[in-house]
Scaffold this motif. Sequence first.
Motif, PDB file in Angstrom:
ATOM      1  N   ILE A 174      -3.157   3.800  -2.583  1.00 48.23           N
ATOM      2  CA  ILE A 174      -3.108   2.962  -3.711  1.00 48.23           C
ATOM      3  C   ILE A 174      -2.488   1.457  -3.326  1.00 48.23           C
ATOM      4  N   PHE A 175      -3.336   0.828  -3.670  1.00 49.50           N
ATOM      5  CA  PHE A 175      -2.901  -0.881  -3.602  1.00 49.50           C
ATOM      6  C   PHE A 175      -2.371  -1.270  -4.845  1.00 49.50           C
ATOM      7  N   ILE A 176      -1.239  -1.874  -4.400  1.00 53.11           N
ATOM      8  CA  ILE A 176      -0.226  -2.364  -5.595  1.00 53.11           C
ATOM      9  C   ILE A 176      -0.065  -3.770  -5.574  1.00 53.11           C
ATOM     10  N   TYR A 177      -0.431  -4.361  -6.835  1.00 57.81           N
ATOM     11  CA  TYR A 177      -0.124  -5.713  -6.873  1.00 57.81           C
ATOM     12  C   TYR A 177       0.198  -6.328  -8.457  1.00 57.81           C
ATOM     13  N   LYS A 178       1.088  -7.322  -8.556  1.00 60.78           N
ATOM     14  CA  LYS A 178       1.502  -7.801  -9.623  1.00 60.78           C
ATOM     15  C   LYS A 178       0.490  -8.322 -10.734  1.00 60.78           C
ATOM     16  N   LYS A 179       0.979  -8.203 -11.895  1.00 58.57           N
ATOM     17  CA  LYS A 179      -0.051  -8.950 -13.054  1.00 58.57           C
ATOM     18  C   LYS A 179       0.243 -10.497 -12.925  1.00 58.57           C
ATOM     19  N   SER A 180      -1.001 -11.251 -13.086  1.00 57.72           N
ATOM     20  CA  SER A 180      -0.539 -12.630 -13.204  1.00 57.72           C
ATOM     21  C   SER A 180      -0.144 -12.780 -14.391  1.00 57.72           C
TER      22      SER A 180
ATOM     23  N   LYS B 226       4.046  -4.542 -15.663  1.00 56.31           N
ATOM     24  CA  LYS B 226       4.112  -5.616 -14.746  1.00 56.31           C
ATOM     25  C   LYS B 226       2.943  -5.403 -13.601  1.00 56.31           C
ATOM     26  N   LEU B 227       2.543  -4.325 -13.427  1.00 61.24           N
ATOM     27  CA  LEU B 227       1.986  -3.845 -12.202  1.00 61.24           C
ATOM     28  C   LEU B 227       0.354  -3.525 -12.514  1.00 61.24           C
ATOM     29  N   ASN B 228      -0.422  -3.977 -11.432  1.00 64.34           N
ATOM     30  CA  ASN B 228      -1.643  -3.199 -11.496  1.00 64.34           C
ATOM     31  C   ASN B 228      -2.029  -2.466 -10.199  1.00 64.34           C
ATOM     32  N   ILE B 229      -3.036  -1.631 -10.123  1.00 67.05           N
ATOM     33  CA  ILE B 229      -3.223  -0.751  -8.943  1.00 67.05           C
ATOM     34  C   ILE B 229      -4.664  -0.795  -8.708  1.00 67.05           C
ATOM     35  N   PHE B 230      -5.027  -0.394  -7.309  1.00 63.57           N
ATOM     36  CA  PHE B 230      -6.386  -0.071  -6.980  1.00 63.57           C
ATOM     37  C   PHE B 230      -6.554   1.037  -6.360  1.00 63.57           C
ATOM     38  N   PHE B 231      -7.079   2.030  -6.638  1.00 64.16           N
ATOM     39  CA  PHE B 231      -7.220   3.518  -6.256  1.00 64.16           C
ATOM     40  C   PHE B 231      -8.273   3.603  -5.115  1.00 64.16           C
TER      41      PHE B 231
ATOM     42  N   VAL C 107       1.007  -1.291  -0.086  1.00 64.21           N
ATOM     43  CA  VAL C 107       0.044   0.032  -0.047  1.00 64.21           C
ATOM     44  C   VAL C 107       0.855   0.951  -0.002  1.00 64.21           C
ATOM     45  N   PHE C 108       0.642   2.294  -0.943  1.00 64.80           N
ATOM     46  CA  PHE C 108       1.157   3.490  -0.798  1.00 64.80           C
ATOM     47  C   PHE C 108       0.162   4.444  -0.513  1.00 64.80           C
TER      48      PHE C 108
END
Length: 369
Positions: free
Chosen positions: A363-369, A324-329, A303-304
């Motif tokens: 901002i929740f950060i997670y890697k793309k599958s 390579k990354l996705n986010i959720f605002f 989390v940022f």
Amino acid sequence: MIIIIGVLLLVITGLLLIMYYYSKFEKIKIYLVKILNSINNNLYLYLLPFPIVYLFFHYFYYIPNLELFKNSKEPLPFFCREDVVEYLKSISIIFFSGGIFSATVKLINNLVVFKKNFQKVILSDEFDFLLKDKFQILALSDDFLLKRTDIQDIWSRVTTCQFEQAFPELKNSIVKKLENDFFNDKMLTYYYNNFRIQINLELLDENIVKITEVSNFEVKAKTTDPIYIDFRISSLAKDDDTIYTKLIEEDCKLDGKKMILSEITSTNDNKNIKTFNTELSGNTSYVLERKVEMTQNLLDDRVFSFSSSIIIDNMTVNVKPCDKLNIFFSVVGKNKFNSDNHLGDNNNRICRDVLLPGEKFKIFIYKKS
């Protein structure tokens, strides 16, 4: 015997006549009393007309024709005779003085009556209630509150009054913890306007993300007096070359020129807190640019978050993750951010409202599958 009866009849007749005429006199007496009261209460109205009429007669008729009267060989009219004129003059002076005295006495009496009635009004419960009501309205007016030096204490009392009504047993505990960012000295000195922030996300290693935050905003001050801007960044106490948080000082600018910063480091709850301070003066508007760089391990923290202790008016957020990354605002609290898709993606947000002190978004950060 006959004489006695005759005398009694005369006495009775006399008494009846006296009673009859007395009843008539009582009616006349009522009108006489009203007339006398009117004269007594308005004596000046009856006294002043005579000297006024005499004044017009003397100056507009007698004086202009004085030589004619003196040289006249015929008998003069009664009111044009010198002795009569002098007599009327004396009477006019007496009437005028009496009229002025009567008017003065009436004015004094009216003032006394007014004073007594005024005291009754002032001491009445209705006036006391009205006065309290007006003072309460005055005490809540903006002009009155702006002149107070204890407005923070007033705010605290108003807030605790609400809890005292609902939960009186909690009042003392709430007072001890009651704080208000709005009464912070900085809050009343300046605010941020048109805050634009660019957040770039890059996956460096399997789980290490590099976050670059570049912000540009206007500082609007109340006066041209010196103000002090703080930039505070925090990181884990075990920061190393892999996991770190730092301010890129060479990219921090004030009105297009390199910003002069002083640094203070402290430790709190296993975190390193660095505070960078700069002084602004001479203007009421300044444009600042700031760059912060940090890394995070997604296994420990994905989390940022962005927060500010200063009011922000209008904010734009542009998030640019790598491929390579996705986010959720996620918006925090009552803040409102709308999508701003003019750049062609869904990672831009804009708030056209005022943002109060505190955390603005995550901002929740997670890697793309």
